[in-house]
Design an enzyme around this catalytic site. Structure first.
Site, mmCIF file in Angstrom:
data_model
loop_
_atom_site.group_PDB
_atom_site.id
_atom_site.type_symbol
_atom_site.label_atom_id
_atom_site.label_comp_id
_atom_site.label_asym_id
_atom_site.label_seq_id
_atom_site.Cartn_x
_atom_site.Cartn_y
_atom_site.Cartn_z
ATOM 1 N N ARG A 1 -31.203 10.594 13.794
ATOM 2 C CA ARG A 1 -32.274 10.081 13.437
ATOM 3 C C ARG A 1 -33.397 10.033 14.475
ATOM 4 N NH1 ARG A 1 -29.382 4.736 12.167
ATOM 5 N NH2 ARG A 1 -27.593 6.022 12.355
ATOM 6 N N GLU B 1 -21.182 1.593 18.084
ATOM 7 C CA GLU B 1 -20.893 0.291 17.352
ATOM 8 C C GLU B 1 -19.567 0.390 16.401
ATOM 9 O OE1 GLU B 1 -23.694 -1.469 14.806
ATOM 10 O OE2 GLU B 1 -22.926 -3.296 14.703
#
Ligand SMILES: O=P(O)(O)OC[C@H]1O[C@H](OP(=O)(O)OP(=O)(O)O)[C@H](O)[C@@H]1O
Ligand SMILES: Nc1ncnc2[nH]cnc12
Length: 182
Positions: free
Chosen positions: A66, A103
């Site tokens: 991204r 994460e």
């Protein structure tokens, strides 16, 4: 590097929360509605390009994947070059590499060191700062070159995770900008 309230509201309104993606318990911040809206995508690009100009960046380093979508137009708008940091095994030339935790997993990133000249001024750009592991690894990669790291800029910081503190510690005096914190 302050962010106008109207811009924060616009950006936030175009990010969609997707619960339990890609794993149970993760609220995924989906930026695809923002990318699909030319007004919001344009405003985001301009805000990050203003940061790049302010810092005198000559190269924007974008983090796969991204960070490519955001970083490439920012580089062009700021008159800088674009250098991709890719997941391991994708870049064909001589690379520097760095492992890190996410994460929701772990990964390794790489850069073509030769794409950064010794006199380059580098702004790292990504969409989301969560644990800060990816950004910290990218900071480490750029610092292993002779180029100068001049900043880290992200669209969104997840304020309930310690990523902001982690990258500030890693960056020291080098500026950090999150356009919005949620
Ligand atoms: O602060 P962190 O905990 O390191 O997480 C943030 C990173 O995680 C996401 O990328 P991801 O690795 O999911 O790759 P993608 O852009 O290819 O979806 C995001 O785009 C950041 O690069
Ligand atoms: N919660 C999240 N949403 C989107 N991208 C992420 N990268 C790491 N954590 C993320």
């Amino acid at each position: 590097m302050s962010v106008a309230e109207g811009l924060s509201d616009l950006l936030l309104s175009r990010v969609r929360d997707v619960p339990d993606h890609p794993k149970p318990g993760i609220v995924f911040k989906d930026i695809t509605p923002l990318l699909a809206d030319p007004e919001a995508f344009g405003a985001l690009t301009e805000a990050l390009a203003a940061t790049a100009r302010e810092l005198g960046a000559t190269k924007v380093v974008g983090l796969e994947a991204r960070g490519f979508i955001l970083g490439a137009p920012v580089a062009l708008a700021a008159g800088a070059g674009f250098v991709p940091v890719r997941k391991a095994g994708k870049l064909p030339g001589a690379t520097l590499s760095q492992s890190y935790d996410l994460e929701y997993g772990s990964a390794e990133i790489e850069i073509h060191a030769e794409d950064l000249a010794d006199d380059d001024r580098v702004l790292i750009v990504d969409d989301v700062l969560a644990t800060g592991g990816t950004a910290e690894a990218a900071i480490g990669l750029v610092r292993r070159t002779k180029a100068t790291l001049v900043g880290l800029a992200v669209l969104m910081e997840l304020g309930f995770l310690p990523g902001g503190e982690r990258v500030r510690l890693a960056l020291g005096e080098v500026p950090y900008q999150a356009l919005v914190t949620v």
